[in-house]
Enzyme design. Structure first.
Site, short mmCIF file in Angstrom:
data_model
loop_
_atom_site.label_atom_id
_atom_site.label_comp_id
_atom_site.label_asym_id
_atom_site.label_seq_id
_atom_site.Cartn_x
_atom_site.Cartn_y
_atom_site.Cartn_z
CE LYS A 1 84.98 40.66 27.48
NZ LYS A 1 85.45 39.68 28.37
CE LYS B 1 81.19 41.84 30.60
NZ LYS B 1 81.42 40.62 31.21
N1 C2G Z 1 78.72 32.76 33.12
C1 C2G Z 1 77.86 31.99 33.57
N2 C2G Z 1 76.47 32.23 34.40
C2 C2G Z 1 76.26 33.59 34.64
C3 C2G Z 1 77.21 34.49 34.24
C4 C2G Z 1 78.27 34.32 33.62
O1 C2G Z 1 77.89 30.82 33.20
N3 C2G Z 1 75.46 33.92 35.54
C5 C2G Z 1 79.63 32.51 32.47
C6 C2G Z 1 79.88 33.27 30.89
O2 C2G Z 1 79.01 32.82 30.27
C7 C2G Z 1 81.42 32.87 30.76
C8 C2G Z 1 82.11 33.06 32.20
O3 C2G Z 1 81.14 32.70 32.99
O4 C2G Z 1 81.50 31.74 30.09
C9 C2G Z 1 82.66 34.29 32.40
O5 C2G Z 1 81.64 35.70 32.51
P1 C2G Z 1 82.19 36.70 32.24
O6 C2G Z 1 83.32 37.24 32.85
O7 C2G Z 1 80.89 37.87 31.99
O8 C2G Z 1 82.68 36.68 30.80
P2 C2G Z 1 82.40 37.59 29.53
O9 C2G Z 1 82.54 38.98 29.69
O10 C2G Z 1 81.27 36.76 28.78
O11 C2G Z 1 83.65 37.14 28.61
O12 C2G Z 1 86.25 36.19 24.55
C10 C2G Z 1 85.04 35.66 25.45
C11 C2G Z 1 84.86 36.85 26.44
O13 C2G Z 1 86.03 37.12 27.17
C12 C2G Z 1 83.87 36.29 27.67
#
Ligand code: C2G
Length: 129
Positions: free
Chosen positions: A44, A46
């Site tokens: 990803k 990350k």
């Molecule tokens: N999120 C949110 N508001 C934020 C930050 C994050 O609603 N200010 C939500 C994201 O949209 C996601 C969840 O919290 O649904 C987890 O965020 P992340 O850990 O950044 O997830 P991400 O890297 O987007 O991984 O296959 C899908 C991916 O694994 C999603």
């Protein structure tokens, strides 16, 4: 028993994550979190501060979360939805539309992101504080 599934890295746990998990749980009875493994995070692009085990332990302490499974690839979702009889896949709105191809298996819901907070912002603010 309405089963909800969501995915994420959940690094440096913050209110945006909690808001998402709370609302996802409100959409069903049982919430499964597909937690990105450290290896999948590399795919990803990350680099999580906390490793998988630490991120898992933090999520396990959240009352909205009922089960944590590993997310090892983009393709895991279809398999997980079938395996766990998922009724709804729920993601934050930054993923709007990205998982609509799974709508033949379950409902797909995108919830508004929490503004003003992100793991990236936390890291940046700490760096320049
Ligand atoms: N999120 C949110 N508001 C934020 C930050 C994050 O609603 N200010 C939500 C994201 O949209 C996601 C969840 O919290 O649904 C987890 O965020 P992340 O850990 O950044 O997830 P991400 O890297 O987007 O991984 O296959 C899908 C991916 O694994 C999603």
């Amino acid at each position: 028993m309405r089963i909800v599934l969501t995915y994420g890295t959940y690094d440096l746990l913050h209110i945006g994550h909690i808001n998402l998990l709370r609302r996802a749980k409100e959409l069903g009875d049982y919430l499964i979190v597909g937690l990105s493994t450290d290896e999948f995070n590399k795919i990803k692009g990350k680099k999580a501060y906390h490793n998988f085990d630490e991120r898992k332990k933090l999520l396990e302490a959240i009352k909205y979360v009922d089960l944590i499974i590993e997310e090892n690839s983009w393709e895991d979702k279809r398999k997980h939805i079938k395996e766990f009889n998922v009724d709804a896949l729920v993601m934050g709105s930054d993923w709007e539309g990205k998982f609509d191809d799974l709508s033949d298996l379950c409902e797909i819901t995108y919830l508004p992101r929490t503004e003003g907070i992100s793991t990236t912002k936390i890291k940046r603010d700490l760096k320049y504080s």
